[in-house]
Design an enzyme around this catalytic site. Structure first.
Site, PDB file in Angstrom:
ATOM      1  CE  LYS A  54     -13.336   3.172   1.015  1.00 45.39           C
ATOM      2  NZ  LYS A  54     -12.526   3.009   0.813  1.00 45.39           N
ATOM      3  CD  GLN A  98     -10.117   3.610  -2.237  1.00 45.92           C
ATOM      4  OE1 GLN A  98     -10.345   3.904  -1.414  1.00 45.92           O
ATOM      5  NE2 GLN A  98      -9.772   2.039  -2.168  1.00 45.92           N
ATOM      6  CG  ASP A 121      -8.337   5.789   4.956  1.00 51.15           C
ATOM      7  OD1 ASP A 121      -8.964   4.331   5.176  1.00 51.15           O
ATOM      8  OD2 ASP A 121      -8.279   6.105   3.950  1.00 51.15           O
TER       9      ASP A 121
HETATM   10  N1  GUN Z   1      -7.225   1.171  -0.461  1.00 49.22           N
HETATM   11  C1  GUN Z   1      -7.690  -0.196   0.249  1.00 49.22           C
HETATM   12  N2  GUN Z   1      -8.322  -0.109   1.644  1.00 49.22           N
HETATM   13  C2  GUN Z   1      -7.808   0.810   1.830  1.00 49.22           C
HETATM   14  C3  GUN Z   1      -8.775   2.437   2.708  1.00 49.22           C
HETATM   15  O1  GUN Z   1      -9.008   1.244   3.693  1.00 49.22           O
HETATM   16  N3  GUN Z   1      -9.018   2.998   3.121  1.00 49.22           N
HETATM   17  C4  GUN Z   1      -7.891   3.962   1.587  1.00 49.22           C
HETATM   18  N4  GUN Z   1      -7.907   4.925   1.914  1.00 49.22           N
HETATM   19  N5  GUN Z   1      -7.633   3.656   0.540  1.00 49.22           N
HETATM   20  C5  GUN Z   1      -7.690   1.709   0.821  1.00 49.22           C
END
Ligand code: GUN
Length: 297
Positions: A54, A98, A121
């Site tokens: 990311k 995350q 998100d």
């Molecule tokens: N963990 C797995 N996928 C995601 C996501 O799309 N966002 C976040 N914050 N954590 C994740």
């Protein structure tokens, strides 16, 4: 007949390039870069890979990346304090914490602390509610990416029968809301659904998001249907000691029946980060009160 392969990797690359162009335009107009903060607590290896990816993609799109890595034994109060600081920081347009978080933390409490206008998100109840009632907000990245692939392949989705397998807050529920907003007839199937193969057989659109390797079989698929496979499961490979990635759909079987299908890897997976960057850029434009055409990205 074999299905057309939906190339999510190529679509995501195009989307990232478009975000990059708009990020440059944003910087010229706003006099600053759009900024995305990513918070990782602990050392979960899969999460570390995602977070690194990311951060790299954020920089490649010409945006500012703020990475915060906290030890696994961080007190919940300290994480909440960090989120509050990021909420107040004008250089930060989007905040992603995350998941999963360590067991001693209350995920819902952390998500509820993220300012809804920085919740790229789309996990905050305010954004889930906005999606449910059709107001502009932030939509979770994976289902929004699936919708983009579907619209690119099929155009107008109105009147189509869609079956979403899985009812998670991150994928299944928002996916169903998005398809409903496109005027699909939506069924949400899950682990307690009776006669799941029969339910799936009705679908013009199947979205599988259950986390069970190769669960959806070829004879569950209506001939010509479009199949979106959200699953990323690691299973033992034919070669001793090796593993390979498979989806929730038995690809070899389903590709003989479907009209179009996403592969794993290279289907939905690459879309998630591309849509995250898109959401962060939209947040930046909104924070500066700058116009961004609804169909720009
Ligand atoms: N963990 C797995 N996928 C995601 C996501 O799309 N966002 C976040 N914050 N954590 C994740």
């Amino acid at each position: 007949m074999t299905a057309a392969v939906i190339d999510g990797k190529a679509f995501a690359a195009t989307l990232r390039a478009r975000v990059g162009d708009l990020a440059r335009a944003f910087e010229e107009k706003a006099g600053r870069k759009a900024g995305l903060a990513v918070v990782l607590v602990g050392e979960d290896p899969a999460s570390q890979v995602y977070v690194r990816s990311k951060g790299k993609s954020t920089l490649e799109a010409g945006m500012a990346s703020f990475e915060h890595k906290l030890p696994a034994d961080t007190a919940e109060a300290d994480l909440l304090a960090l989120v509050e600081r990021l909420n107040a920081d004008p250089a930060v347009d989007g905040i992603l914490v995350q998941l999963p978080l360590p067991a001693h933390m209350d995920e819902q409490k952390i998500i509820a602390t993220i300012a809804p206008d920085k919740d790229v998100d789309g996990f905050h109840v305010i954004n889930a509610g906005r999606l449910a009632v059709g107001q502009p907000g932030y939509v979770p990245c994976t289902p929004l990416g699936c919708l983009m692939l579907l619209k690119d392949k099929l155009g107008d989705l109105s009147g189509l029968d869609a079956v979403v397998i899985g009812r998670s807050n991150i994928v299944g529920k928002p996916m169903a809301q998005l398809l409903l907003a496109e005027s699909c007839t939506v069924t949400i199937a899950h682990s307690r659904t009776k006669n799941l193969p029969d339910v799936v057989r009705r679908a013009d659109i199947v979205v599988a998001a259950v986390g069970r390797p190769q669960m959806v079989k070829g004879d569950w698929i209506k001939p010509g249907a479009t199949v979106i496979d959200v699953g990323i499961n690691r299973i033992p490979a034919a070669e001793e000691g090796k593993t390979r990635l498979v989806g929730d759909v038995d690809y070899a079987e389903a590709a003989q029946v479907a009209g179009a299908i996403t592969p794993v890897p290279g289907g939905v997976g690459p879309m998630t980060i591309a849509v995250l960057l898109r959401n962060a850029l939209v947040a930046a434009y909104r924070h500066e009160g700058l116009e961004l055409a609804p169909d720009a990205i």
